[in-house]
Scaffold this motif. Structure first.
Motif, PDB file in Angstrom:
ATOM      1  N   VAL A  55       0.879  -1.165   0.000  1.00  0.00           N
ATOM      2  CA  VAL A  55       0.000   0.000   0.000  1.00  0.00           C
ATOM      3  C   VAL A  55       0.917   1.215   0.000  1.00  0.00           C
ATOM      4  O   VAL A  55       1.644   1.437   0.958  1.00  0.00           O
ATOM      5  N   ASN A  56       0.892   1.989  -1.072  1.00  0.00           N
ATOM      6  CA  ASN A  56       1.838   3.096  -1.206  1.00  0.00           C
ATOM      7  C   ASN A  56       1.190   4.476  -1.169  1.00  0.00           C
ATOM      8  O   ASN A  56       1.786   5.410  -0.654  1.00  0.00           O
ATOM      9  N   GLU A  57       0.002   4.617  -1.718  1.00  0.00           N
ATOM     10  CA  GLU A  57      -0.650   5.919  -1.776  1.00  0.00           C
ATOM     11  C   GLU A  57      -1.053   6.360  -0.365  1.00  0.00           C
ATOM     12  O   GLU A  57      -1.639   5.586   0.392  1.00  0.00           O
ATOM     13  N   GLU A  58      -0.746   7.598  -0.020  1.00  0.00           N
ATOM     14  CA  GLU A  58      -0.944   8.097   1.344  1.00  0.00           C
ATOM     15  C   GLU A  58      -2.372   7.890   1.857  1.00  0.00           C
ATOM     16  O   GLU A  58      -2.576   7.428   2.980  1.00  0.00           O
ATOM     17  N   LYS A  59      -3.364   8.246   1.055  1.00  0.00           N
ATOM     18  CA  LYS A  59      -4.762   8.094   1.481  1.00  0.00           C
ATOM     19  C   LYS A  59      -5.088   6.621   1.738  1.00  0.00           C
ATOM     20  O   LYS A  59      -5.787   6.289   2.705  1.00  0.00           O
ATOM     21  N   LEU A  60      -4.565   5.723   0.900  1.00  0.00           N
ATOM     22  CA  LEU A  60      -4.829   4.294   1.078  1.00  0.00           C
ATOM     23  C   LEU A  60      -4.108   3.743   2.299  1.00  0.00           C
ATOM     24  O   LEU A  60      -4.640   2.875   3.002  1.00  0.00           O
ATOM     25  N   VAL A  61      -2.908   4.240   2.573  1.00  0.00           N
ATOM     26  CA  VAL A  61      -2.179   3.822   3.775  1.00  0.00           C
ATOM     27  C   VAL A  61      -2.999   4.168   5.011  1.00  0.00           C
ATOM     28  O   VAL A  61      -3.152   3.352   5.927  1.00  0.00           O
ATOM     29  N   THR A  62      -3.563   5.370   5.033  1.00  0.00           N
ATOM     30  CA  THR A  62      -4.390   5.800   6.160  1.00  0.00           C
ATOM     31  C   THR A  62      -5.610   4.903   6.313  1.00  0.00           C
ATOM     32  O   THR A  62      -5.918   4.439   7.422  1.00  0.00           O
ATOM     33  N   LEU A  63      -6.314   4.640   5.211  1.00  0.00           N
ATOM     34  CA  LEU A  63      -7.497   3.780   5.271  1.00  0.00           C
ATOM     35  C   LEU A  63      -7.131   2.360   5.691  1.00  0.00           C
ATOM     36  O   LEU A  63      -7.840   1.732   6.484  1.00  0.00           O
ATOM     37  N   CYS A  64      -6.008   1.855   5.188  1.00  0.00           N
ATOM     38  CA  CYS A  64      -5.538   0.519   5.542  1.00  0.00           C
ATOM     39  C   CYS A  64      -5.223   0.453   7.036  1.00  0.00           C
ATOM     40  O   CYS A  64      -5.648  -0.482   7.731  1.00  0.00           O
ATOM     41  N   ASP A  65      -4.510   1.427   7.534  1.00  0.00           N
ATOM     42  CA  ASP A  65      -4.163   1.460   8.959  1.00  0.00           C
ATOM     43  C   ASP A  65      -5.407   1.530   9.833  1.00  0.00           C
ATOM     44  O   ASP A  65      -5.503   0.833  10.849  1.00  0.00           O
ATOM     45  N   GLU A  66      -6.373   2.372   9.450  1.00  0.00           N
ATOM     46  CA  GLU A  66      -7.609   2.493  10.214  1.00  0.00           C
ATOM     47  C   GLU A  66      -8.375   1.173  10.205  1.00  0.00           C
ATOM     48  O   GLU A  66      -8.908   0.748  11.242  1.00  0.00           O
ATOM     49  N   THR A  67      -8.421   0.525   9.055  1.00  0.00           N
ATOM     50  CA  THR A  67      -9.131  -0.752   8.933  1.00  0.00           C
ATOM     51  C   THR A  67      -8.462  -1.822   9.773  1.00  0.00           C
ATOM     52  O   THR A  67      -9.127  -2.572  10.503  1.00  0.00           O
ATOM     53  N   LYS A  68      -7.139  -1.897   9.711  1.00  0.00           N
ATOM     54  CA  LYS A  68      -6.419  -2.901  10.502  1.00  0.00           C
ATOM     55  C   LYS A  68      -6.588  -2.667  12.007  1.00  0.00           C
ATOM     56  O   LYS A  68      -6.642  -3.626  12.778  1.00  0.00           O
ATOM     57  N   ALA A  69      -6.707  -1.424  12.413  1.00  0.00           N
ATOM     58  CA  ALA A  69      -6.943  -1.132  13.824  1.00  0.00           C
ATOM     59  C   ALA A  69      -8.319  -1.647  14.261  1.00  0.00           C
ATOM     60  O   ALA A  69      -8.467  -2.179  15.363  1.00  0.00           O
ATOM     61  N   VAL A  70      -9.306  -1.509  13.403  1.00  0.00           N
ATOM     62  CA  VAL A  70     -10.645  -2.012  13.721  1.00  0.00           C
ATOM     63  C   VAL A  70     -10.643  -3.538  13.754  1.00  0.00           C
ATOM     64  O   VAL A  70     -11.138  -4.145  14.707  1.00  0.00           O
TER      65      VAL A  70
END
Length: 142
Positions: free
Chosen positions: A84-99
């Motif tokens: 995951v390289n795109e900044e917005k996608l990194v943020t969404l990925c991190d938020e999803t993994k936290a959930v």
């Protein structure tokens, strides 16, 4: 409580007007959600659909989730097979993994587009409603 989260994003143009849809289902109830998110890429719409779906499952007390969607990119990024390289996608990925870390069990699987029809319909419903509210979307080839 075991649940299934079906998720899908929709985008008319890429980037373009975008939305998401999800369906959370257990043995005793089903909850759906969809929302227009404005101008975004298809990947942002797909990631947002997954995030909002697993958030709903968590908020409803689910402890075991199987997420299914037709986005190869999102599924393989969640599984760590794709970067995951795109900044917005990194943020969404991190938020999803936290959930999903809050669940006792979580798995994600790619399914066919035909198998993801309910979530797809919800995502497109949100775009159709935005069309009616904001006027027809105008696309340019620029």
């Amino acid at each position: 409580m075991k649940s299934t989260v079906e998720f899908d994003g929709a985008c008319r143009g890429n980037p373009g007007p975008a939305s998401y849809g999800y369906l959370v289902q257990t043995e005793s109830w089903t909850e759906t959600g969809c929302k227009y998110i404005g101008e975004a890429t298809n990947n942002v719409a797909e990631w947002t659909a997954l995030l909002r779906g697993v958030e709903e499952a968590l908020n409803r007390g689910c402890t075991s989730v199987k997420a299914v969607g037709d986005s190869e990119v999102v599924v393989k990024q969640m599984q760590g097979e794709y970067d995951v390289n795109e900044e917005k996608l990194v943020t969404l990925c991190d938020e999803t993994k936290a959930v999903v870390a809050e669940f006792d069990q979580f798995e994600i699987e790619q399914i066919s587009r035909d198998g993801n029809e309910k979530a797809d319909q919800l995502a497109n419903q949100a775009l159709d409603e935005a069309d009616e509210t904001h006027g027809k979307f105008v696309f340019s080839s620029d």
